[in-house]
Design a protein around this motif. Sequence first.
Motif, short mmCIF file in Angstrom:
data_model
loop_
_atom_site.label_atom_id
_atom_site.label_comp_id
_atom_site.label_asym_id
_atom_site.label_seq_id
_atom_site.Cartn_x
_atom_site.Cartn_y
_atom_site.Cartn_z
N ALA A 196 6.74 9.15 -3.96
CA ALA A 196 7.17 8.59 -2.48
C ALA A 196 8.16 9.22 -1.72
O ALA A 196 8.81 9.91 -2.30
N THR A 197 7.94 9.27 -0.39
CA THR A 197 8.89 9.73 0.67
C THR A 197 9.12 8.62 1.42
O THR A 197 8.41 7.61 1.74
N PHE B 299 10.09 -3.79 7.20
CA PHE B 299 10.40 -2.39 7.32
C PHE B 299 11.67 -2.26 8.04
O PHE B 299 12.70 -1.73 7.61
N ALA B 300 11.90 -3.14 9.14
CA ALA B 300 12.90 -3.16 9.99
C ALA B 300 14.22 -3.57 9.14
O ALA B 300 15.28 -3.00 9.20
N THR C 69 0.73 -13.79 4.41
CA THR C 69 1.36 -12.76 5.18
C THR C 69 1.66 -11.46 4.10
O THR C 69 2.17 -11.88 3.02
N SER C 70 1.57 -10.23 4.60
CA SER C 70 1.71 -9.10 3.72
C SER C 70 2.66 -8.07 4.28
O SER C 70 3.19 -8.32 5.49
N VAL C 71 2.98 -7.19 3.72
CA VAL C 71 3.83 -6.18 4.26
C VAL C 71 3.27 -5.42 5.47
O VAL C 71 3.92 -4.97 6.57
N THR D 76 0.89 -1.18 0.13
CA THR D 76 -0.02 0.05 0.01
C THR D 76 0.82 1.29 0.02
O THR D 76 2.11 1.37 0.27
N ASP D 77 0.16 2.32 -0.07
CA ASP D 77 0.84 3.83 -0.08
C ASP D 77 1.84 3.83 1.20
O ASP D 77 2.83 4.20 1.37
N ALA D 78 0.79 3.74 2.36
CA ALA D 78 1.48 3.87 3.67
C ALA D 78 2.74 2.84 3.77
O ALA D 78 3.68 3.24 4.40
#
Length: 348
Positions: A73-74, A333-334, A323-325, A13-15
């Motif tokens: 993206a940021t 992420f980590a 399982t997803s991001v 997703t964007d987030a």
Amino acid sequence: MGKSTVSIGGGMTDASAAAAPFDVRYQYLVSPPAPSSDLYTASSCPSGLNWWGCVDGARGGIIPTMEARAAQATYQGHPHPQTMMWTWFVLPDLITPAPAWQDEVKAVNRVDLLTRYLNDYRFFLQKIGTSHDMIDLEPDFWGFARGMGDVNKVPAQVTAAAPNDCGNQANSVAGLAHCLIAMTRKYAPNAAVGLHLTCWDWPGNVARCGKDYLALGATGADFLVGEVEAVDAGFNALPANGAHNSFWTDQKWAAQLAYWKAMAQTVGKPIVAWQIPLGNMRQNNTMNHYQDDKVDWLFSHMDQVANAHVAGLLFGPGGPESTSVQSDGGNLFAKTIAYRNSGGTPLK
């Protein structure tokens, strides 16, 4: 593909795309081709049409929409542009209802169907235009075609379906692959295009796989797209799913990386590993929280990954139960943040 270190990304997703310094974001394009070529110039999309080109309500709207999200993206409040990769997965829906795999290969030998397909691909490329996107061509199909025999001899009506773009290509599955790559260069000159690497017979038969991908024109592409398992090992281990053991040992990884390296060296192009399961051993084997070991193994063996000429690791769920991001507890992420903080692993 513009990077000096192994890229990290996935389907998200964007987030989630903004939660770590990801390099690539991928998106499936899945549907039958447009039912009529009139849609390519229509002022609007008919209501309820099942066609990827009408997602977001405007013809081809998903292309500029997702490209803009990737470009804007940021990360931590600062610009961090990402590359958009499209998984072009339209051949399975060329015949409806869903055919057997043999029918999918036979479909490209029908002028009417292949014309619709190549018209759709042309429109897709025109929407990309001069953007620096990546394109992953047809998961599974090249493996299905290989199952029908020599890809130079499996028939496909290429010249009749696209005489202006591919009139000089062979009327075979190999010719179709060459045609798709040539059309990419013509209509989306800045895009990087890759053939999906589908050699289910590769253990002990890498030479044939390499020969077939040379015939398909992989030397004229920019990368090959590799896979591991479709869904999490914890999901596969359930009795209802066959109690299949898809946790990987060091030995299995060594064999997989050796295969990818051999293919990369044969065609002279790097590997982008795609749709890698996201589970980890801190999950509890419930819906969207299945265990797996591949994320942790890959990030702890990045030198071996790079030595196999792998240029990118793209993670994503292979099914709605995976399982997803968003559900892996922040593991990807980590790992991605730590990897980028370390400077990344140089390509080899």
